[in-house]
Design a protein around this motif. Structure first.
Motif, mmCIF file in Angstrom:
data_model
loop_
_atom_site.group_PDB
_atom_site.id
_atom_site.type_symbol
_atom_site.label_atom_id
_atom_site.label_comp_id
_atom_site.label_asym_id
_atom_site.label_seq_id
_atom_site.Cartn_x
_atom_site.Cartn_y
_atom_site.Cartn_z
ATOM 1 N N CYS A 42 0.857 -1.207 0.000
ATOM 2 C CA CYS A 42 0.000 0.000 0.000
ATOM 3 C C CYS A 42 0.880 1.240 0.000
ATOM 4 C CB CYS A 42 -0.905 -0.011 1.235
ATOM 5 S SG CYS A 42 -1.787 1.536 1.519
ATOM 6 N N SER A 43 0.621 2.143 -0.941
ATOM 7 C CA SER A 43 1.424 3.365 -1.019
ATOM 8 C C SER A 43 0.950 4.419 -0.020
ATOM 9 C CB SER A 43 1.353 3.935 -2.436
ATOM 10 O OG SER A 43 0.004 4.229 -2.763
ATOM 11 N N HIS A 44 -0.209 4.195 0.606
ATOM 12 C CA HIS A 44 -0.777 5.224 1.489
ATOM 13 C C HIS A 44 -0.227 5.154 2.910
ATOM 14 C CE1 HIS A 44 -3.708 4.556 -1.757
ATOM 15 N NE2 HIS A 44 -3.921 5.858 -1.637
ATOM 16 N N TRP A 48 -2.533 6.785 7.158
ATOM 17 C CA TRP A 48 -3.669 7.048 6.270
ATOM 18 C C TRP A 48 -4.793 6.059 6.552
ATOM 19 C CZ3 TRP A 48 -5.962 3.779 2.659
ATOM 20 C CH2 TRP A 48 -6.928 4.366 1.821
ATOM 21 N N HIS A 83 -8.648 2.426 -2.305
ATOM 22 C CA HIS A 83 -7.303 2.176 -2.845
ATOM 23 C C HIS A 83 -7.138 0.807 -3.508
ATOM 24 C CE1 HIS A 83 -5.325 0.504 1.142
ATOM 25 N NE2 HIS A 83 -6.616 0.301 1.154
ATOM 26 N N CYS A 87 -3.410 -0.125 -5.016
ATOM 27 C CA CYS A 87 -2.587 -0.866 -4.056
ATOM 28 C C CYS A 87 -2.926 -2.356 -4.105
ATOM 29 C CB CYS A 87 -2.813 -0.331 -2.636
ATOM 30 S SG CYS A 87 -2.438 1.422 -2.490
#
Ligand SMILES: [Zn+2]
Length: 272
Positions: A42-44, A48, A83, A87
């Motif tokens: 996950c890029s968040h 987040w 997401h 993701c």
């Protein structure tokens, strides 16, 4: 409800805890899943995740009469939909969070507790507070933490052992015989502890992330009753101060072996 809360990140890190309230509802989440050097898909990130799920839950609690279990399942689905296009939500290390939800209706106080944040209820005429905590992760973790606990906190070896510990626990996450947290599977909501009590039987309620509850359940410096007294007299800040004083007295984790020298600490106190 009359509600006060405080939250403080571990020094030098973003706060992965989330706390918020309205006059009729409160939520507390403790994000988890990605120590330094670990991949999550996950890029968040964890902050987040816990903050987005927490604010989603509080909003739906204000708008919907569904059960807390239904609202949590819906909230997990909603955040996944934000997401799943960007993701890898099937990654075993995707961000996760503990959840406590508390809601006051006309005549009752309802709660939901998933994973290891702690709900304390000060019940009228009961000598001891009622403690609601889902300790399945601690039970699984106890089988795997000996190597990490034997090392000095803050050492490179401890950091590596902590990462291995977190990655080992991922294989137990959200499956029977393991432990359950909010992540990507809405069925985790069915695993939460839920209950309710007539509101006139409850003098006060407290919500603590494990970074605050460790004053009692890891450091054994206070009882749950004493924590309620501190909340009543000094507010949530007072509890977090006591946690930090204890941690500064044991920076290497020799008295109290622990995964993190300091953890995000959050406390909410409410009188319904
Ligand atoms: Zn993501």
């Amino acid at each position: 409800m009359r509600v006060t809360f405080a939250t403080e990140a571990a020094p030098g890190r973003p706060n992965e805890d989330f706390v918020a309230a309205t006059p009729d509802a409160a939520v507390l989440l403790d994000g988890a899943g990605t120590p330094a050097g670990s991949d999550s898909g996950c890029s968040h990130g964890v902050t987040w995740y816990s903050h987005t799920l927490g604010s989603t839950l509080l909003a739906t609690m204000a708008q919907s009469a569904g059960t807390l279990t239904e609202l949590l399942a819906e909230g997990i689905k909603t955040v996944s939909s934000l997401h799943d296009g960007t993701c890898d939500l099937a990654h075993p290390g995707s961000p996760s969070a503990t959840v406590i939800m508390l809601r006051r209706t006309d005549d009752a106080l309802e709660w939901l507790v998933l994973a290891d944040s702690v709900l304390i209820l000060d019940v009228v005429d009961a000598p001891e507070p009622v403690i609601i905590c889902d300790d399945r992760e601690a039970q699984v973790g106890a089988l795997h933490r000996a190597e990490m606990d034997a090392l000095d906190s803050g050492s490179d070896e401890h950091v590596s052992a902590h990462r291995r510990y977190v990655e080992t626990l991922r294989s137990y996450r959200n499956r029977d015989g393991g432990f359950w947290v909010a992540a990507t599977d809405p069925l985790a909501a069915d695993q939460a502890l839920t209950g309710s009590m007539p509101v006139d039987r409850i003098r006060a309620a407290a919500l603590l992330s494990d970074g605050a509850s460790r004053l009692v359940d890891r450091y054994h410096l206070r009882t749950w009753r004493q924590v309620l007294d501190t909340l009543d007299e000094s507010g949530p800040d007072g509890v977090i101060r006591e946690v930090r004083v204890a941690e500064h007295s044991d920076p290497q984790g020799s008295r109290w072996p622990r995964g993190k020298t300091f953890d995000d600490a959050t406390a909410l106190y409410c009188c319904p």
